[in-house]
Motif scaffolding. Structure first.
Motif, PDB file in Angstrom:
ATOM      1  N   LEU A 183      -7.815  30.750  57.548  1.00 11.57           N
ATOM      2  CA  LEU A 183      -7.057  31.888  57.024  1.00 11.57           C
ATOM      3  C   LEU A 183      -7.975  33.057  56.684  1.00 11.57           C
ATOM      4  CD1 LEU A 183      -4.518  30.012  54.712  1.00 11.57           C
ATOM      5  CD2 LEU A 183      -4.050  31.105  56.911  1.00 11.57           C
ATOM      6  N   LEU A 184      -9.193  32.760  56.223  1.00 12.21           N
ATOM      7  CA  LEU A 184     -10.139  33.832  55.912  1.00 12.21           C
ATOM      8  C   LEU A 184     -10.543  34.580  57.188  1.00 12.21           C
ATOM      9  CD1 LEU A 184     -11.920  35.308  53.867  1.00 12.21           C
ATOM     10  CD2 LEU A 184     -13.683  33.576  54.276  1.00 12.21           C
ATOM     11  N   ILE A 185     -10.779  33.845  58.258  1.00  9.32           N
ATOM     12  CA  ILE A 185     -11.115  34.502  59.526  1.00  9.32           C
ATOM     13  C   ILE A 185      -9.934  35.316  60.030  1.00  9.32           C
ATOM     14  CG2 ILE A 185     -11.765  34.105  61.933  1.00  9.32           C
ATOM     15  CD1 ILE A 185     -13.363  31.710  61.040  1.00  9.32           C
ATOM     16  N   GLY A 186      -8.715  34.795  59.827  1.00 12.82           N
ATOM     17  CA  GLY A 186      -7.532  35.580  60.178  1.00 12.82           C
ATOM     18  C   GLY A 186      -7.465  36.889  59.410  1.00 12.82           C
ATOM     19  N   LEU A 187      -7.894  36.855  58.149  1.00 14.99           N
ATOM     20  CA  LEU A 187      -7.955  38.087  57.359  1.00 14.99           C
ATOM     21  C   LEU A 187      -8.951  39.064  57.958  1.00 14.99           C
ATOM     22  CD1 LEU A 187      -7.361  39.768  54.763  1.00 14.99           C
ATOM     23  CD2 LEU A 187      -9.271  38.539  53.702  1.00 14.99           C
ATOM     24  N   TRP A 188     -10.121  38.573  58.386  1.00 16.39           N
ATOM     25  CA  TRP A 188     -11.115  39.452  58.996  1.00 16.39           C
ATOM     26  C   TRP A 188     -10.556  40.140  60.245  1.00 16.39           C
ATOM     27  CZ3 TRP A 188     -15.615  35.364  58.719  1.00 16.39           C
ATOM     28  CH2 TRP A 188     -16.017  35.239  57.388  1.00 16.39           C
ATOM     29  N   ILE A 189      -9.737  39.432  61.001  1.00 14.07           N
ATOM     30  CA  ILE A 189      -9.128  40.018  62.202  1.00 14.07           C
ATOM     31  C   ILE A 189      -8.209  41.163  61.823  1.00 14.07           C
ATOM     32  CG2 ILE A 189      -7.547  39.561  64.117  1.00 14.07           C
ATOM     33  CD1 ILE A 189      -8.699  36.730  64.251  1.00 14.07           C
ATOM     34  N   LEU A 190      -7.343  40.933  60.832  1.00 12.98           N
ATOM     35  CA  LEU A 190      -6.409  41.984  60.407  1.00 12.98           C
ATOM     36  C   LEU A 190      -7.154  43.149  59.755  1.00 12.98           C
ATOM     37  CD1 LEU A 190      -3.433  39.896  58.972  1.00 12.98           C
ATOM     38  CD2 LEU A 190      -3.634  40.983  61.208  1.00 12.98           C
ATOM     39  N   GLN A 191      -8.204  42.860  59.002  1.00  9.55           N
ATOM     40  CA  GLN A 191      -8.977  43.940  58.384  1.00  9.55           C
ATOM     41  C   GLN A 191      -9.647  44.812  59.436  1.00  9.55           C
ATOM     42  OE1 GLN A 191     -11.466  41.580  55.739  1.00  9.55           O
ATOM     43  NE2 GLN A 191     -10.393  42.392  53.956  1.00  9.55           N
ATOM     44  N   ALA A 192     -10.162  44.187  60.481  1.00 10.08           N
ATOM     45  CA  ALA A 192     -10.778  44.965  61.558  1.00 10.08           C
ATOM     46  C   ALA A 192      -9.752  45.869  62.225  1.00 10.08           C
ATOM     47  CB  ALA A 192     -11.411  44.028  62.586  1.00 10.08           C
ATOM     48  N   LEU A 193      -8.539  45.370  62.420  1.00 15.00           N
ATOM     49  CA  LEU A 193      -7.479  46.201  62.986  1.00 15.00           C
ATOM     50  C   LEU A 193      -7.136  47.356  62.047  1.00 15.00           C
ATOM     51  CD1 LEU A 193      -5.074  43.461  64.427  1.00 15.00           C
ATOM     52  CD2 LEU A 193      -6.402  45.130  65.737  1.00 15.00           C
TER      53      LEU A 193
END
Length: 278
Positions: A183-193
């Motif tokens: 879930l933390l890596i998923g957050l990094w993906i959305l933050q990059a977007l």
């Protein structure tokens, strides 16, 4: 009398690297903190108030029985995703105004240093401070719940269900740490977007970025259903049983959980470079 030629080893002060200089980066960190610390404090204060309001509603509506470790986990990640994406989207908000954009772009720091500071603050520092804030509020509430819930031999009460949720730590069987890292890596993906959208769009960047992220989530869900994608394949790395051990499964997970975040954060670097060239 001839003058001796200077030795080949003699040289003046070494010029600072154009890519990265540690003293220059520290100056950038200090300048960022001086300019934005009030906004950061206000953001965390609003986050704390919203979390407290949710806790009051949960405790009141459930008579103190709803504050389980599962609910704590849900509140933590919902808040982390929501506030984390907002924080990421507002990081380069100065770029939206021409006068402040010029000032931000002319900071005495290299492109790599600006990008690295953004990555550090958005993807690492903010989740850390959010987690500390979450624990600082949740711990006294959890102690209150344990004291308020009726206990006795005739009452079915399992204290493990009301343990304190500590992010990314195996607190109990009800709160394994392994899926949380996914879930933390998923957050990094959305933050990059979110950061990319702020840099790419010229007007109404926050709104357009939110629409873009929502559209991508809807498209991904439709595609998932259409191709009948198997969750145990995509989330194999974060399943407690290890998921499928097939090589193709690890290739898919490598592309999704390593390649995609790297690609999107490199996209942030390219958008920031384009802004500096304008």
């Amino acid at each position: 009398m001839s003058t001796a030629a200077p030795s080949s080893g003699a040289s003046g002060p070494r010029p600072k690297s154009e890519i990265f200089s540690w003293p220059r980066w520290l100056l950038l960190v200090r300048a960022r903190w001086t300019e934005q610390r009030r906004q950061y404090a206000a953001h965390m204060l609003v986050t704390a108030i919203l979390y407290c309001v949710l806790l009051v509603f949960v405790l009141w509506s459930s008579n103190f029985k709803g504050f389980t470790i599962g609910l704590q986990s849900g509140l933590y990640f919902c808040g982390l995703y929501t506030t984390g994406c907002v924080f990421a989207g507002r990081y380069f908000q100065a770029m939206a105004r021409r006068e402040s954009a010029l000032q931000a772009l002319m900071l005495p720091a290299s492109l790599c240093e600006k990008w690295l500071l953004c990555l550090l603050l958005v993807a690492l520092v903010y989740p850390l401070f959010y987690s500390l804030l979450f624990l600082a509020i949740s711990w006294p509430v959890q102690q209150l719940v344990l004291a308020a819930l009726p206990q006795g031999p005739a009452i079915k009460f399992d204290p493990r269900n009301y343990a304190l949720f500590v992010p990314f730590v195996d607190v109990s069987e009800n709160s394994p740490a392994q899926p949380q890292w996914g879930l933390l890596i998923g957050l990094w993906i959305l933050q990059a977007l979110a950061v990319s959208g702020t840099l790419y769009f010229q007007r109404a960047a926050m709104l357009k970025t939110q629409v873009l992220i929502f559209g991508l989530l809807v498209f991904s869900s439709i595609w998932w259903i259409a191709v009948d994608a198997r969750g145990e394949v995509i989330f194999a790395w974060w399943m407690l049983d290890g998921g499928s051990g097939k090589p193709l499964t690890h290739v898919i997970n490598s592309l999704l959980w390593i390649g995609l975040p790297i690609l999107l954060w490199l996209q942030v670097f390219l958008h920031l470079k384009e802004r500096e060239l304008l």
